[in-house]
Scaffold this motif. Sequence first.
Motif, mmCIF file in Angstrom:
data_model
loop_
_atom_site.group_PDB
_atom_site.id
_atom_site.type_symbol
_atom_site.label_atom_id
_atom_site.label_comp_id
_atom_site.label_asym_id
_atom_site.label_seq_id
_atom_site.Cartn_x
_atom_site.Cartn_y
_atom_site.Cartn_z
ATOM 1 N N PRO A 11 0.640 -1.105 -0.117
ATOM 2 C CA PRO A 11 0.164 0.089 -0.144
ATOM 3 C C PRO A 11 0.658 1.215 0.051
ATOM 4 O O PRO A 11 0.241 2.440 -0.124
ATOM 5 N N LYS A 23 -0.234 7.502 -1.206
ATOM 6 C CA LYS A 23 -0.917 6.234 -0.602
ATOM 7 C C LYS A 23 -0.393 6.230 1.015
ATOM 8 O O LYS A 23 -1.204 5.607 1.639
ATOM 9 N N SER A 24 0.741 6.627 1.258
ATOM 10 C CA SER A 24 1.127 6.401 2.529
ATOM 11 C C SER A 24 0.289 7.426 3.722
ATOM 12 O O SER A 24 -0.111 6.821 4.625
ATOM 13 N N LEU A 27 -2.987 5.977 3.917
ATOM 14 C CA LEU A 27 -2.806 4.616 4.808
ATOM 15 C C LEU A 27 -2.954 4.962 6.440
ATOM 16 O O LEU A 27 -3.628 4.369 7.084
ATOM 17 N N MET A 91 -7.590 1.310 -1.736
ATOM 18 C CA MET A 91 -7.298 1.328 -0.381
ATOM 19 C C MET A 91 -8.389 1.303 0.515
ATOM 20 O O MET A 91 -8.728 1.067 1.616
ATOM 21 N N ALA A 95 -10.467 -0.688 3.131
ATOM 22 C CA ALA A 95 -10.398 -0.404 4.635
ATOM 23 C C ALA A 95 -11.963 -0.181 4.835
ATOM 24 O O ALA A 95 -12.219 -0.398 6.283
#
Length: 289
Positions: A11, A23-24, A27, A91, A95
Amino acid sequence: MRTGSILQLLPLFDPQGRFSALKSLTLVLLALPALWLAHGFTSGEWDFPSPYIPLIYHSGLWTAYLLLAALAITPLRKILRWSKLLQIRRMIGVASYFYLVVHLYAWIGLRYYNVETLLIEGLSRPSLWLATISLFIFTALTITSLDCAVQRMGGENWRRLHRLTYTATIAGLIHFLLSPGSIVGTPFLLPGIFLWLMVWRWLDKRDRGTSPFLLLVLTITTAVITVLLQLLWLSAFQTAPQPVEPWSTTFFALSPDTWEYLGFPPVLVVLILGGLASLCAAFRQKRMT
């Protein structure tokens, strides 16, 4: 499997295997509600009458929030002309499913894992029938969310299956509306946002999804329908412990004196979010000319 291919599955990396700040950050943001839920459940703050009750409520909310956020990625990507947003849609969807599993766990835990109790309640409540439909669909969608599933199923079959997202979302939102205490606020906000997203898709198919004027018209229309939904629902289907008067309840929620403990009324939230989308579309359109 090559290293680059492995990195694409993680991810924190983009499809080219490069570290992705977007993306970090996504997350981290997706994990924050889980940490908050874990703290509330284990710290003793939610002990009365049972820590499972607020866990059910808040995990259900985050399931719905993130599901709508995933559906909002396509409109945002096109309105903002930010193609990289597509990288975080999966993502957010996964989630959302995680919080759905937490929601299910909390509901089972509140019944002390008693199979007989779970079956009796599950068979007797229409809202739980809808929740079960939604759960099965989202399980199938999550399992087939990887690129390898697309390749195995074929693009058209995969797209046909994932169109069930809309069916599952509708079932989940009605499940929320049928829950006891759905009188004002979030239970009516979420269908309003979902309606906006669905009508936007209709506009987008006609190449009008980035028109600032049409987005503004869509926002105003959706806000009016959100108010009407609350009135009609409370008149016909309300499941509150004690019946409430639809007109007085709806307009009571519009009073600023109530916002401190009820939150902003759905109509205002829809107007604000839709208005921002229209402003962004106008700004991007101006920059392109």
